[in-house]
Motif scaffolding. Sequence first.
Motif, short mmCIF file in Angstrom:
data_model
loop_
_atom_site.label_atom_id
_atom_site.label_comp_id
_atom_site.label_asym_id
_atom_site.label_seq_id
_atom_site.Cartn_x
_atom_site.Cartn_y
_atom_site.Cartn_z
N UNK A 19 -32.54 57.32 4.79
CA UNK A 19 -33.86 57.77 4.86
C UNK A 19 -34.11 59.39 4.08
N UNK A 20 -33.11 59.98 4.30
CA UNK A 20 -33.35 61.44 3.57
C UNK A 20 -33.52 61.07 2.06
N UNK A 21 -32.47 60.37 1.35
CA UNK A 21 -32.65 60.08 0.10
C UNK A 21 -33.96 59.30 -0.32
N UNK A 22 -34.15 58.31 0.52
CA UNK A 22 -35.46 57.67 0.40
C UNK A 22 -36.80 58.56 0.21
N UNK A 23 -36.96 59.31 1.23
CA UNK A 23 -37.92 60.57 1.27
C UNK A 23 -37.92 61.49 0.06
N UNK A 24 -36.83 61.82 -0.19
CA UNK A 24 -36.78 63.00 -1.29
C UNK A 24 -36.99 62.28 -2.61
N UNK A 25 -36.51 61.20 -3.04
CA UNK A 25 -36.78 60.23 -4.11
C UNK A 25 -38.34 60.23 -4.10
N UNK A 37 -34.87 70.02 -13.15
CA UNK A 37 -35.18 70.41 -11.84
C UNK A 37 -35.21 69.56 -10.72
N UNK A 38 -35.59 68.23 -11.30
CA UNK A 38 -35.51 67.16 -10.32
C UNK A 38 -34.11 66.77 -9.82
N UNK A 39 -33.26 66.69 -10.73
CA UNK A 39 -31.70 66.49 -10.49
C UNK A 39 -31.07 67.74 -9.49
N UNK A 40 -31.26 68.78 -9.97
CA UNK A 40 -30.94 69.95 -9.02
C UNK A 40 -31.55 70.08 -7.64
N UNK A 41 -32.71 69.83 -7.55
CA UNK A 41 -33.39 69.94 -6.14
C UNK A 41 -32.69 68.55 -5.23
N UNK A 42 -32.36 67.47 -5.82
CA UNK A 42 -32.23 66.43 -5.05
C UNK A 42 -30.70 66.63 -4.75
N UNK A 43 -29.99 67.13 -5.71
CA UNK A 43 -28.35 67.50 -5.15
C UNK A 43 -28.60 68.40 -3.97
N UNK A 44 -29.09 69.70 -4.33
CA UNK A 44 -28.95 70.58 -3.41
C UNK A 44 -29.54 70.55 -2.09
N UNK A 45 -30.67 69.95 -2.16
CA UNK A 45 -31.46 69.39 -0.94
C UNK A 45 -30.72 68.32 -0.15
N UNK A 46 -30.39 67.35 -0.58
CA UNK A 46 -29.73 66.26 -0.05
C UNK A 46 -28.47 66.59 0.64
N UNK A 47 -27.53 67.51 -0.32
CA UNK A 47 -26.39 67.89 0.17
C UNK A 47 -26.53 68.80 1.67
N UNK A 48 -27.47 69.95 1.22
CA UNK A 48 -27.75 70.83 2.44
C UNK A 48 -28.26 70.02 3.93
N UNK A 49 -29.22 69.52 3.53
CA UNK A 49 -29.69 68.77 4.72
C UNK A 49 -28.75 67.73 5.39
N UNK A 50 -28.02 66.94 4.56
CA UNK A 50 -27.02 65.92 5.05
C UNK A 50 -26.08 66.57 5.80
N UNK A 51 -25.48 67.77 5.31
CA UNK A 51 -24.33 68.40 5.97
C UNK A 51 -24.91 68.94 7.24
N UNK A 52 -25.86 69.91 7.24
CA UNK A 52 -26.23 70.81 8.35
C UNK A 52 -27.29 70.44 9.18
#
Length: 262
Positions: A19-25, A37-52
């Motif tokens: 669901x997180x990946x779907x929403x961010x994309x 910018x799109x790749x960086x936002x996806x990588x950083x945001x997905x990783x941070x939200x997924x882990x924490x």
Amino acid sequence: MPHPARLRLTLAKLAAIFPLELALHAVIVAVHPPYLVAVSLLAITTTALAIWVIEPSTMRLLRTWLHAPGHRVRRRTEAGLEQAPSLWRIRVTVADRAGALEQLTFGLAELGANILGLHVHPVLDGVRDELVVSTPDGVGPDELLEIVRAAGGREVHVWPTTTLALVDGQTTALSLSAQVVADPAELPHAVAELLGAQLVTDPKAFQGKPLPADGTILKIPSPWSGLYVFTRPGEPFTPAESARAHRLAEVAETARTLSRGW
């Protein structure tokens, strides 16, 4: 908590991330920022939200489902331990005649007891049998005493024991003999371990005196002090055990003589 099964853990993580990946994309596609910018936002945001945030929350939410198989296994293990058979050590004197031991084993079988070890010691008034038996949960010493006496047993003693009682007696005796050969001063400790007895710290009190009639005191010669005394209250020493202790004392004396000769 028990470690979750791999398949359940994978499904839980997919449920958290998808669901997180779907929403961010969807957001990135709608805003349409520059590629980097799109790749960086996806990588950083997905990783941070997924882990924490997302993954820990999902793990807590699905905790019961994730660990259910492990809980079932643990409950079965605990139930098995509660129902595990008890181990008992039995000493009994029976008549030295054909069928006496068979009658005893038949009586134990009626309780569901399984004989795991048996040692026979000849005595003056019959045969002294030492058994290690396992019994189903709920069978205690009173039931064992009753059934053994009903089978013709005399001077019955029952103690709870452990799997250490199943260690081969000959192997134990050889190991202790090797210990005494290496250091003859280990004789009293080796005899105490061999017979499951206690060493009397003041053997002079027994010098020149007859042994008690109950057979719970054993004297053996000492190469140093002249006498070692052992006691085992409530559990008389058999003639075979006395012979083993005296033979071990002979081994210590021989080893001491040889070491002096060298």
